[in-house]
Design an enzyme around this catalytic site. Sequence first.
Site, PDB file in Angstrom:
ATOM      1  N   HIS A  24       0.722  -0.642  -0.138  1.00 29.91           N
ATOM      2  CA  HIS A  24      -0.422  -0.242  -0.124  1.00 29.91           C
ATOM      3  C   HIS A  24       0.878   1.351  -0.016  1.00 29.91           C
ATOM      4  CE1 HIS A  24      -3.985  -2.554   0.960  1.00 29.91           C
ATOM      5  NE2 HIS A  24      -3.078  -3.170   1.215  1.00 29.91           N
ATOM      6  N   TYR A 289       4.174  -5.308   8.793  1.00 27.51           N
ATOM      7  CA  TYR A 289       4.094  -4.414   9.348  1.00 27.51           C
ATOM      8  C   TYR A 289       5.226  -3.815  10.169  1.00 27.51           C
ATOM      9  CZ  TYR A 289      -0.955  -4.779   7.474  1.00 27.51           C
ATOM     10  OH  TYR A 289      -2.291  -5.237   6.107  1.00 27.51           O
TER      11      TYR A 289
HETATM   12  C1  HEM Z   1      -0.013 -12.523   4.901  1.00 27.38           C
HETATM   13  C2  HEM Z   1      -0.565 -11.001   4.771  1.00 27.38           C
HETATM   14  C3  HEM Z   1      -0.278  -9.434   4.163  1.00 27.38           C
HETATM   15  C4  HEM Z   1       0.403  -9.370   3.713  1.00 27.38           C
HETATM   16  C5  HEM Z   1       1.690 -10.157   4.632  1.00 27.38           C
HETATM   17  C6  HEM Z   1       0.525  -7.539   4.499  1.00 27.38           C
HETATM   18  C7  HEM Z   1       1.635  -6.349   4.014  1.00 27.38           C
HETATM   19  C8  HEM Z   1       1.696  -5.288   4.424  1.00 27.38           C
HETATM   20  C9  HEM Z   1       2.537  -4.415   4.847  1.00 27.38           C
HETATM   21  C10 HEM Z   1       4.140  -4.951   5.248  1.00 27.38           C
HETATM   22  C11 HEM Z   1       2.004  -2.956   4.606  1.00 27.38           C
HETATM   23  C12 HEM Z   1       2.951  -1.784   4.841  1.00 27.38           C
HETATM   24  C13 HEM Z   1       2.969  -1.798   6.641  1.00 27.38           C
HETATM   25  C14 HEM Z   1       3.611   0.122   6.764  1.00 27.38           C
HETATM   26  O1  HEM Z   1       4.575   0.025   6.652  1.00 27.38           O
HETATM   27  O2  HEM Z   1       3.026   0.641   7.420  1.00 27.38           O
HETATM   28  C15 HEM Z   1       1.068  -3.428   4.093  1.00 27.38           C
HETATM   29  C16 HEM Z   1       0.037  -1.850   4.776  1.00 27.38           C
HETATM   30  C17 HEM Z   1      -1.694  -2.559   4.348  1.00 27.38           C
HETATM   31  N1  HEM Z   1      -2.255  -3.849   4.372  1.00 27.38           N
HETATM   32 FE1  HEM Z   1      -1.571  -5.522   4.225  1.00 27.38          FE
HETATM   33  N2  HEM Z   1      -0.143  -7.207   4.169  1.00 27.38           N
HETATM   34  C18 HEM Z   1      -1.519  -8.576   4.645  1.00 27.38           C
HETATM   35  C19 HEM Z   1      -2.671  -8.002   4.633  1.00 27.38           C
HETATM   36  C20 HEM Z   1      -4.031  -7.978   4.716  1.00 27.38           C
HETATM   37  C21 HEM Z   1      -5.370  -8.018   4.544  1.00 27.38           C
HETATM   38  C22 HEM Z   1      -6.314  -9.158   4.947  1.00 27.38           C
HETATM   39  C23 HEM Z   1      -5.866  -6.452   4.457  1.00 27.38           C
HETATM   40  C24 HEM Z   1      -6.729  -6.134   4.896  1.00 27.38           C
HETATM   41  C25 HEM Z   1      -8.368  -7.148   5.441  1.00 27.38           C
HETATM   42  C26 HEM Z   1      -4.128  -5.742   4.201  1.00 27.38           C
HETATM   43  C27 HEM Z   1      -4.558  -4.237   4.419  1.00 27.38           C
HETATM   44  C28 HEM Z   1      -3.700  -3.372   4.318  1.00 27.38           C
HETATM   45  C29 HEM Z   1      -3.490  -2.183   4.355  1.00 27.38           C
HETATM   46  C30 HEM Z   1      -5.573  -1.081   4.869  1.00 27.38           C
HETATM   47  C31 HEM Z   1      -2.414  -1.341   4.984  1.00 27.38           C
HETATM   48  C32 HEM Z   1      -2.319   0.401   4.290  1.00 27.38           C
HETATM   49  C33 HEM Z   1      -1.796   0.663   5.328  1.00 27.38           C
HETATM   50  C34 HEM Z   1      -1.770   2.111   5.667  1.00 27.38           C
HETATM   51  O3  HEM Z   1      -2.326   3.080   4.777  1.00 27.38           O
HETATM   52  O4  HEM Z   1      -0.138   2.793   5.869  1.00 27.38           O
HETATM   53  N3  HEM Z   1      -3.085  -6.533   4.436  1.00 27.38           N
HETATM   54  N4  HEM Z   1       0.475  -4.595   4.268  1.00 27.38           N
END
Ligand code: HEM
Length: 300
Positions: A24, A289
């Site tokens: 994201h 995260y």
């Molecule tokens: C194994 C599954 C997942 C992995 C490895 C993953 C990994 C990540 C990572 C590395 C980030 C960036 C975090 C940061 O730097 O703050 C991120 C952001 C995000 N993820 Fe995931 N994610 C996964 C599943 C999901 C799921 C299931 C959802 C929703 C239900 C989701 C929604 C989001 C959202 C909305 C962001 C953006 C947050 C922001 O605006 O800072 N992710 N994810």
Amino acid sequence: AQANDFIQVFEALSGQHPGERKGHAKGVCTIGSFRPSAGEPWLKELSLFATEQALPAQVRFSMAGGDPFVADTSRSPRGIGVRIELPDGQVHQLAGLSTPVFPGKDPDSFLGLLRASLAQREGETGAVARYLQQHPDAARQGQWLKQHNPPASYTSVNYFGIHSFIFGNQGQQKRFGRWELWPVDGEQPLTDAEMAQLPDDFLQERLMQRLKTGPAQFELKLILAEEGDPLLDPSLQWPDNRPRVTLGRLSIDSVVASACDRLNFDPNVLSKGIAASDDPVLRLRSAAYAISFGKRLSGR
Ligand code: HEM
């Protein structure tokens, strides 16, 4: 699958973007508030719904994936990260997607899909189709995205928490539920023509224009599980006829670009009375995260 496997494959798929989120990466940060309005007495006992006063919130809207330059017309999930500050100092976070399902029943299945995409990119034709054939759970999000065009704006789409959480204080009955955010402006998808014609960047500008006319709002809803609903599999939706309970209203007031820079929308940061389920994808997210947060804070 380990959290670091995901960071590596995200960077391999999207390239190195020092200081950016590894997932994201493209997004826009806003501030606003959450006003709880849970009607049912048992819900009022949970910290998040105990008051009816507006609680300060930071909200980041985003495009899925690790590419900070991805086109806003992409047929991919949109994301929402919400951080709510409770009067007693607790924090409650939500991080959801514009799809009701996730591409994998567990981290291994999702990681396999990402690795198949990478293999295909590197010349292995048909790698993704073969993988999806063998892992129907990993295909469900893509199928949903094919049937639903992406939204015309960040505030005209439903967002889904996808995982189950456990609602109820110690001593209360524990109920499995999933949250949704419904846009008060209504849902508005892009037409096929708009998808072909719009420039790569329009979502942030549309959000700023929209907020000039007043706050954009979402209703926070809770769906409670019924007997037999899959509780730990984020690739499966619950039947559509489950009743939804209104929990409150999220208000998006203004864009403040820097207000999310030092935030990590870890979905396991929860206030008293709401707990994570054992969904293995939800469990793994905290570690991924944290790694991404650490890297971007240190400019890597
Ligand atoms: C194994 C599954 C997942 C992995 C490895 C993953 C990994 C990540 C990572 C590395 C980030 C960036 C975090 C940061 O730097 O703050 C991120 C952001 C995000 N993820 Fe995931 N994610 C996964 C599943 C999901 C799921 C299931 C959802 C929703 C239900 C989701 C929604 C989001 C959202 C909305 C962001 C953006 C947050 C922001 O605006 O800072 N992710 N994810």
